[in-house]
Design a protein around this motif. Structure first.
Motif, PDB file in Angstrom:
ATOM      1  N   VAL A 183       0.882  -1.084  -0.128  1.00 35.15           N
ATOM      2  CA  VAL A 183      -0.155  -0.113  -0.038  1.00 35.15           C
ATOM      3  C   VAL A 183       0.861   1.043   0.068  1.00 35.15           C
ATOM      4  O   VAL A 183       0.602   2.255  -0.726  1.00 35.15           O
ATOM      5  CB  VAL A 183      -0.988   0.091   1.317  1.00 35.15           C
ATOM      6  N   ASN A 184       1.788   1.295   0.866  1.00 33.89           N
ATOM      7  CA  ASN A 184       2.737   2.375   1.054  1.00 33.89           C
ATOM      8  C   ASN A 184       3.686   2.525  -0.333  1.00 33.89           C
ATOM      9  O   ASN A 184       3.782   3.706  -0.878  1.00 33.89           O
ATOM     10  CB  ASN A 184       3.880   2.260   2.030  1.00 33.89           C
ATOM     11  N   GLU A 185       3.869   1.530  -0.985  1.00 30.62           N
ATOM     12  CA  GLU A 185       4.559   1.603  -2.541  1.00 30.62           C
ATOM     13  C   GLU A 185       3.590   1.974  -3.574  1.00 30.62           C
ATOM     14  O   GLU A 185       3.914   2.947  -4.304  1.00 30.62           O
ATOM     15  CB  GLU A 185       5.153   0.334  -2.909  1.00 30.62           C
ATOM     16  N   MET A 186       2.291   1.893  -3.171  1.00 33.48           N
ATOM     17  CA  MET A 186       1.491   2.073  -4.262  1.00 33.48           C
ATOM     18  C   MET A 186       1.205   3.650  -4.207  1.00 33.48           C
ATOM     19  O   MET A 186       1.253   4.254  -5.262  1.00 33.48           O
ATOM     20  CB  MET A 186      -0.027   1.465  -4.144  1.00 33.48           C
ATOM     21  N   LEU A 187       1.112   4.444  -3.074  1.00 34.29           N
ATOM     22  CA  LEU A 187       1.027   5.722  -2.800  1.00 34.29           C
ATOM     23  C   LEU A 187       2.173   6.330  -3.699  1.00 34.29           C
ATOM     24  O   LEU A 187       1.844   7.925  -3.826  1.00 34.29           O
ATOM     25  CB  LEU A 187       0.931   6.303  -1.455  1.00 34.29           C
ATOM     26  N   LYS A 188       3.196   5.851  -4.003  1.00 33.28           N
ATOM     27  CA  LYS A 188       4.294   6.733  -4.584  1.00 33.28           C
ATOM     28  C   LYS A 188       4.319   6.719  -6.224  1.00 33.28           C
ATOM     29  O   LYS A 188       4.966   7.284  -6.596  1.00 33.28           O
ATOM     30  CB  LYS A 188       5.569   6.191  -3.938  1.00 33.28           C
ATOM     31  N   LEU A 189       3.476   5.887  -6.588  1.00 30.56           N
ATOM     32  CA  LEU A 189       3.429   5.608  -7.981  1.00 30.56           C
ATOM     33  C   LEU A 189       2.606   6.240  -8.895  1.00 30.56           C
ATOM     34  O   LEU A 189       1.688   6.161  -9.741  1.00 30.56           O
ATOM     35  CB  LEU A 189       3.256   3.932  -8.276  1.00 30.56           C
ATOM     36  N   SER A 190       2.890   7.772  -8.778  1.00 24.62           N
ATOM     37  CA  SER A 190       2.220   8.786  -9.488  1.00 24.62           C
ATOM     38  C   SER A 190       2.186   8.680 -11.008  1.00 24.62           C
ATOM     39  O   SER A 190       1.456   9.280 -11.613  1.00 24.62           O
ATOM     40  CB  SER A 190       2.390   9.931  -8.838  1.00 24.62           C
ATOM     41  N   ASP A 191       3.320   8.094 -11.547  1.00 18.95           N
ATOM     42  CA  ASP A 191       3.601   8.062 -12.775  1.00 18.95           C
ATOM     43  C   ASP A 191       2.723   6.821 -13.411  1.00 18.95           C
ATOM     44  O   ASP A 191       2.477   6.882 -14.609  1.00 18.95           O
ATOM     45  CB  ASP A 191       5.059   7.694 -13.209  1.00 18.95           C
ATOM     46  N   ASP A 192       2.369   5.898 -12.506  1.00 15.85           N
ATOM     47  CA  ASP A 192       1.507   4.783 -13.371  1.00 15.85           C
ATOM     48  C   ASP A 192       0.146   4.560 -12.779  1.00 15.85           C
ATOM     49  O   ASP A 192      -0.822   4.045 -13.496  1.00 15.85           O
ATOM     50  CB  ASP A 192       2.365   3.483 -12.975  1.00 15.85           C
ATOM     51  N   ILE A 193      -0.350   5.156 -11.586  1.00 12.44           N
ATOM     52  CA  ILE A 193      -1.326   5.058 -11.074  1.00 12.44           C
ATOM     53  C   ILE A 193      -2.228   6.576 -11.416  1.00 12.44           C
ATOM     54  O   ILE A 193      -1.426   7.619 -10.791  1.00 12.44           O
ATOM     55  CB  ILE A 193      -1.610   4.787  -9.648  1.00 12.44           C
ATOM     56  N   ASP A 194      -3.511   6.560 -11.900  1.00 13.32           N
ATOM     57  CA  ASP A 194      -4.044   7.821 -12.074  1.00 13.32           C
ATOM     58  C   ASP A 194      -5.048   8.335 -11.123  1.00 13.32           C
ATOM     59  O   ASP A 194      -5.216   9.356 -10.811  1.00 13.32           O
ATOM     60  CB  ASP A 194      -4.713   7.715 -13.317  1.00 13.32           C
ATOM     61  N   LEU A 195      -5.656   7.419 -10.400  1.00 15.27           N
ATOM     62  CA  LEU A 195      -6.473   7.827  -9.310  1.00 15.27           C
ATOM     63  C   LEU A 195      -6.376   6.857  -8.050  1.00 15.27           C
ATOM     64  O   LEU A 195      -6.344   5.521  -8.526  1.00 15.27           O
ATOM     65  CB  LEU A 195      -7.883   7.701 -10.000  1.00 15.27           C
ATOM     66  N   LEU A 196      -6.739   7.093  -6.972  1.00 12.26           N
ATOM     67  CA  LEU A 196      -6.807   6.313  -5.728  1.00 12.26           C
ATOM     68  C   LEU A 196      -8.114   6.311  -5.101  1.00 12.26           C
ATOM     69  O   LEU A 196      -8.646   7.569  -5.092  1.00 12.26           O
ATOM     70  CB  LEU A 196      -5.781   6.678  -4.788  1.00 12.26           C
TER      71      LEU A 196
END
Length: 431
Positions: A183-196
């Motif tokens: 989850v914490n790693e996911m929060l850093k992936l602004s280049d690949d994830i467009d919306l949380l």
């Protein structure tokens, strides 16, 4: 595969998925429904394993209730998938068409957001709703469910992936994430994830918002109110109140505070108390409420609490205006309702209550994507940008502008050789 690699795989798949036609996506959705029916026994067995483990681990009763995924829930999600198939294709719809000049046409056209990261607790049905909505809207999805639902989520994600890839959907469009560290790693992936989209406690949602630069859509609490106005029809109101509190207490659209006009408190509160206590609801109230009912005292904390349990706080108010102020002060902006026969009072309430869903003479439990006809929902948003209320297909879409010209240059307009017409066009984008 690391979370970074999973996100990149989804980003790649999102480009292909965005361009797929409606027929392919709808066939994939039907394939999911058929696979769920064929593997029902496996799904229920996995869920019973999760429930047994969670009971042994003393999981809170509301979360345990949300975790259960037996025949009825499975039938509901299959029905939801098939209702989604019947909905119009959301991608490629023209929302604006303007002629900038003769032969220079501008279109605003709907398109998917891209890659959606969703973090949720307990509810396996949420995984199905979210993934099916994302598929219909052409979005890829990274899903992180609670550890309490690990076995159920795993088999559901496996079935969805297998069914859809076989039906022509790009591999990698759906990814299940299982560890908390991810989850914490996911929060850093602004280049690949467009919306949380986080679905959990108030503290959890705030943590997500404070620790990521990725846009966040969702709501923290569901502190929902019903206000019983002085002229409310008692026979109509009582079933509404019982439904709003007890139909499914673990839902975020369940009534948590009842506001009652002082002129009808003595007459109606005893009947309300009897009906709710028959459903095992614990009541607490303000000083004026306790002059009428022998119940526990409500504290300041109660007005801000989402119980998601068989408990309700009651406050007697002197006016419609006081009820509105209370809701706007203590509510979460989720769903609030007024029970009244006075249309003017209802109009005032619905105009001034600052919530995503405001109702007149019906249960708060109606604020739901399936019940609204959206097919399902990825969650409920109390924000005031992009999407608000139950977030269905529209909330998972964004748009792009398409400009179709025939050799025009800005210089021709700047020099006065050409001039803008800005005339509306009555046609869809041809591309």
């Amino acid at each position: 595969m690391t979370i970074q690699n999973r996100a990149k795989a989804s980003k790649t798949a999102s480009i292909q998925l965005a361009a797929l036609d409606a027929e392919t996506k709808n066939k994939a959705l039907e394939a999911i429904a058929l696979k769920f029916e064929a593997r029902k026994a496996e799904i229920i067995a996995a869920n019973r394993e999760d429930c047994a483990r969670s009971e042994a681990e003393k999981l809170d009763a509301p979360l345990l209730k949300r975790l259960r995924f037996e025949d009825e829930k499975l039938s509901e999600v299959i029905e939801g998938i098939r209702s989604l198939i019947k909905l119009p294709e959301p991608v490629g719809q023209t929302r604006l068409a303007t002629q900038l000049d003769n032969g220079l046409d501008l279109y605003r056209v709907t398109c998917p957001i891209g890659v959606i990261g969703v973090i949720f607790e307990s509810r396996p049905d949420a995984l199905v709703q979210i993934s099916s909505l994302c598929l219909k809207s052409g979005n890829c999805v990274l899903l992180k469910g609670g550890s309490e639902a690990a076995s159920t989520n795993r088999i559901l994600a496996e079935i969805i992936s297998e069914a859809t890839v076989a039906a022509g959907i790009p591999d990698g469009w759906i990814q299940l994430i299982e560890t908390r560290a991810d989850v914490n790693e996911m929060l850093k992936l602004s280049d690949d994830i467009d919306l949380l989209i986080p679905r959990g406690s108030n503290d959890f949602v705030k943590y997500i918002m404070d620790n990521s630069s990725i846009p966040v859509l969702g709501h923290a609490d569901g502190v929902c109110h019903i206000y019983l106005h002085e002229d409310a029809d008692a026979a109509k109101a009582l079933p509404i109140l019982v439904d709003a509190k007890t139909q499914y207490v673990a839902a975020c659209n369940t009534m948590e505070t009842l506001l009652v006009h002082e002129s009808v408190a003595a007459q109606q509160l005893p009947e309300i108390k009897a009906a709710l206590e028959a459903k095992n609801v614990e009541l607490v109230g303000c000083a004026k409420t306790r002059e009428v009912l022998q119940i526990g005292e409500a504290t300041e904390k109660d007005w801000r609490t989402e119980y998601v349990d068989y408990k309700l706080s009651i406050k007697v108010v002197s006016s419609l205006e006081e009820a509105i102020v209370h809701i706007n002060t203590y509510g979460s902006g989720h769903t609030d309702a007024i029970l009244t026969e006075d249309e003017a009072a209802a109009k005032t309430f619905m105009a001034l209550v600052d919530s995503a869903n405001v109702f007149w003479n019906c249960s708060t439990r109606f604020s739901d994507g399936f019940r609204y006809g959206f097919g399902a929902e990825v969650g409920i948003s109390t924000s005031k940008i992009h999407a608000r209320g139950p977030v269905g297909l529209d909330g998972l879409m964004i748009y792009k502008y398409k400009l179709i010209g025939h050799g025009q240059t800005v210089g021709e307009f700047s020099s006065g050789k050409l001039s803008y017409t800005h005339a509306p066009l009555d046609r869809d984008c041809p591309l």
